[in-house]
Enzyme design. Structure first.
Site, mmCIF file in Angstrom:
data_model
loop_
_atom_site.group_PDB
_atom_site.id
_atom_site.type_symbol
_atom_site.label_atom_id
_atom_site.label_comp_id
_atom_site.label_asym_id
_atom_site.label_seq_id
_atom_site.Cartn_x
_atom_site.Cartn_y
_atom_site.Cartn_z
ATOM 1 N N SER A 170 0.840 -1.195 0.000
ATOM 2 C CA SER A 170 0.000 0.000 0.000
ATOM 3 C C SER A 170 0.871 1.240 0.000
ATOM 4 C CB SER A 170 -0.903 0.008 1.214
ATOM 5 O OG SER A 170 -0.150 0.447 2.323
ATOM 6 N N LYS A 171 0.216 2.374 -0.122
ATOM 7 C CA LYS A 171 0.970 3.623 -0.199
ATOM 8 C C LYS A 171 1.705 3.879 1.110
ATOM 9 C CE LYS A 171 -1.704 5.360 -3.860
ATOM 10 N NZ LYS A 171 -2.161 6.382 -4.691
ATOM 11 N N ARG A 172 1.252 3.241 2.172
ATOM 12 C CA ARG A 172 1.888 3.513 3.455
ATOM 13 C C ARG A 172 3.054 2.580 3.766
ATOM 14 N NH1 ARG A 172 -3.573 3.312 5.785
ATOM 15 N NH2 ARG A 172 -3.932 3.136 3.579
#
Ligand code: GLU
Length: 491
Positions: A252-254
Site C-alpha cells: 500500500s501507499k503507506r
C-alpha cells in the site's frame, strides 16, 4: 477489431509500483496485439487532487519507457484526456440515462446518509443506501426540485437479479444485485463520480479491454449495469492481483517507499524493474528470467496472470538489477551512472567528474559484480574519489592476519612500500602486480595476509573493498604510494 486499452489513474500522488505493473500488463498486451494504449486522467474528485501528480506520472512513465499511444502529452482523436475537461460530455449522457429511467434523483442529506451508515455499521450490516428516494412519486420529485433542494443522481440497480461478467483472469464473476449499492453517479455539485465517468469514457474512447487492479472488482457490476443501460458493448475485463511485500502486507501507499520514482532514485534500472515486476503474478512458462521488453511483448499472456497476490521481494529485484548491470559494457555502465548522478546526485557527479575516464573504468571493472543499485555506487566507490579516511586502528590491526600491533602494521607497510617503489612493478599490468607481490612475500618468508591486509586497509580504509593488489591496479603507483605513506605517518 483492434485492441484499445487504457491506464486511467486518479492524480492523487505518486505512481505506485503496483500501478506500474498494471501499466506494463496493459502495454505488453496491447503491443503484442498491435493495438492502442491510452492514458486518461480521472480527476473528477477535486478534493483528492494532488498538485504535480500528473507531471510526476508522465515523467515516471517516460523514465521507464512505457509511453502511451494517446494521452495528454500526445493527443489523438479521443481527447480531452482529463475527465475534468469532459464535463459537458457527461451531461449529455446523464440526460440519456434519465430518459431511460435507469437512475433517479436522491434528496437525502449527508447527515441522513451518515446516520444510516452508522446504524448499519452498528448492526453489522453492509453499508448501503436504503433507496428511500427511489420510490418518490413524480409529484414529490417535482416539488422538491422546484423548492431548489440539492440532490444527487443514483443508479437504479435492478432488484432480485444477478449481475455477471467474465474476467480473463478469474473467468466468470456473479454478484447478486442486492449486494450492489444504488451508486451515486452525479454528485450534488454536478460532478460525475468515477463510476459514471469511467463507463462513458471507456465507451467513447473505444476501450476494448479494461486491465486494472482487482480492488475494482466490487465496482464492476455497477459499470456493467451502466454499459447495459446505455446499450453499449461491454469491454473485456482483466483484474490483476495486488503486489504484496515480503512480510505479506499489501503493497500500500503507506508500506515503505513504493513509488516508481523512489525505485528509480535508488537506481533500479528501468529495464530490470520492468523485467522483475512483469514476472510478479505472471509465469512465462520458461526458465529464462532475464527478458527484454520485446521478449515480454512476444510472450505475455493475460490469461496466465495469477489470481493470488504476488510477493514483491526486494532481494529478487536486486538480483535482476545486478544481472543487468553486469551485462553492460563498462562504458555503457559509466554513461548510465553519469546520467543517474546528473539527475539525482549532482554533487557526487561533480566530485568524480575530474578523474580520468580510465580510472572510472578500472573501478567499475572491479566493482561491477558488487553493484546492485545506485545507492551502493556511492557507498562502494567514495573511497576511490575522496581523500583517505583517518586511520582505523581496530580495523588495520587484525590478529587473524597475524597483525598483532601497530608495529606489525608498520613493518608490513614498509615492506609493501618498497615493492610499490620498485622498478619491477608495472601497475598497468594486473598479472604482474600479483606475481611480483606474491613472489616477494614468499621470498621474505611472510604470510600473504600479513602484508596484503594492512596494505588493503591502508589503500581503502574500508572493512570491505577489492583485494589490495586490485586496488593498486586501480590507483596506480603514485596514488598507492601516497596512501600508504599517509597511513604510515599516522602510526
Ligand atoms: N481512476 C481509477 C484509479 O484511480 C481507475 C480505475 C480503473 O482503471 O477503472 O485507479
Amino acid at each position: 477489431m483492434s485492441i484499445v486499452t487504457r491506464f486511467a489513474p486518479s492524480p492523487t500522488g505518486y505512481v505506485h509500483i503496483g500501478s506500474l505493473r498494471t501499466v506494463l500488463y496493459n502495454y505488453l498486451y496491447t503491443k503484442q496485439k498491435g493495438g492502442k494504449f491510452m492514458l486518461r486522467i480521472e480527476d473528477t474528485d477535486r478534493a483528492r487532487f494532488v498538485e504535480g501528480s500528473v507531471e510526476n506520472l508522465l515523467n515516471s512513465l517516460a523514465s521507464v519507457g512505457l509511453i502511451p499511444d494517446e494521452g495528454p502529452n500526445n493527443p489523438g482523436d479521443s481527447g480531452p484526456y482529463y475527465q475534468s475537461e469532459r464535463l459537458d460530455i457527461y451531461k449529455v449522457y446523464l440526460e440519456q440515462l434519465l430518459e431511460r429511467d435507469k437512475c433517479y434523483h436522491c434528496f437525502c442529506s449527508s447527515e441522513r446518509l451518515t446516520e444510516l451508515r452508522t446504524e448499519q455499521q452498528e448492526l453489522g450490516l453492509p453499508t448501503k443506501y436504503d433507496k428511500k428516494c427511489r420510490f418518490l412519486t413524480p409529484e414529490e420529485k417535482k416539488e422538491r426540485l422546484d423548492a431548489g433542494e440539492s440532490y444527487t443522481i443514483r443508479l437504479k440497480v435492478p432488484e432480485n437479479t444477478e449481475i455477471s461478467f467474465t474476467d480473463t483472469i478469474r473467468w466468470k464473476i456473479t454478484i447478486p444485485s442486492k449486494d450492489v449499492d444504488d451508486q451515486v453517479l452525479i454528485k450534488a455539485d454536478g460532478f460525475p463520480t468515477y463510476h459514471f465517468a469511467v463507463v462513458v469514457d471507456d465507451h467513447l474512447m473505444g476501450i476494448t479491454d479494461i486491465i486494472r487492479g482487482d480492488e475494482w472488482i466490487p465496482s464492476t457490476p455497477k459499470h456493467v449495469l451502466l454499459f447495459e443501460a446505455f446499450g453499449w458493448e461491454i469491454p473485456r475485463f482483466s483484474h490483476v492481483p495486488p503486489l504484496i511485500w515480503m512480510n505479506k502486507k499489501k503493497l500500500s501507499k503507506r508500506t515503505g517507499d513504493v513509488s516508481v520514482e523512489a525505485f528509480l532514485e535508488k537506481w533500479y534500472l528501468p529495464e530490470a524493474l520492468l523485467n522483475y515486476i512483469s514476472l510478479l503474478g505472471w509465469n512465462p512458462k520458461t526458465t529464462q528470467e532475464i527478458l527484454s521488453l520485446s521478449e515480454l511483448i512476444e510472450m505475455f499472456k493475460l490469461e496466465d496472470v495469477h489470481r493470488a497476490g504476488a510477493v514483491f521481494d526486494i532481494e529478487r529485484l536486486d538480483w535482476f538489477n545486478s544481472q543487468y548491470i553486469m551485462s553492460y559494457e563498462t562504458e555503457t555502465l559509466l554513461n548510465k551512472i553519469k546520467t543517474y548522478l546528473k539527475r539525482y546526485d549532482q554533487e557526487y557527479l561533480d566530485k568524480i567528474q575530474d578523474f580520468p575516464e580510465e580510472f572510472h573504468y578500472k573501478i567499475l571493472r572491479e566493482l561491477k559484480t558488487r553493484l546492485k543499485k545506485m545507492a551502493d555506487f556511492k557507498e562502494l566507490t567514495a573511497y576511490f574519489y575522496e581523500d583517505l579516511a583517518e586511520l582505523d586502528i581496530e580495523l588495520i590491526v587484525n590478529k587473524k592476519m597475524k597483525i598483532e600491533s601497530l608495529a606489525d602494521v608498520k613493518d608490513s607497510l614498509w615492506f609493501a612500500l618498497k615493492l610499490l617503489e620498485s622498478d619491477k612493478l608495472d601497475t598497468e599490468n594486473q598479472e604482474s602486480i600479483k606475481e611480483l607481490f606474491l613472489e616477494e612475500i614468499k621470498k621474505a618468508d611472510r604470510k600473504n595476509g600479513q602484508v596484503l591486509w594492512p596494505l588493503r586497509v591502508a589503500l581503502s580504509m574500508q572493512q570491505f573493498s577489492p583485494w589490495a593488489l586490485e586496488l593498486i591496479y586501480v590507483f596506480g603507483r603514485e596514488k598507492s604510494i601516497e596512501r600508504v605513506q599517509k597511513t604510515l605517518k599516522q602510526i
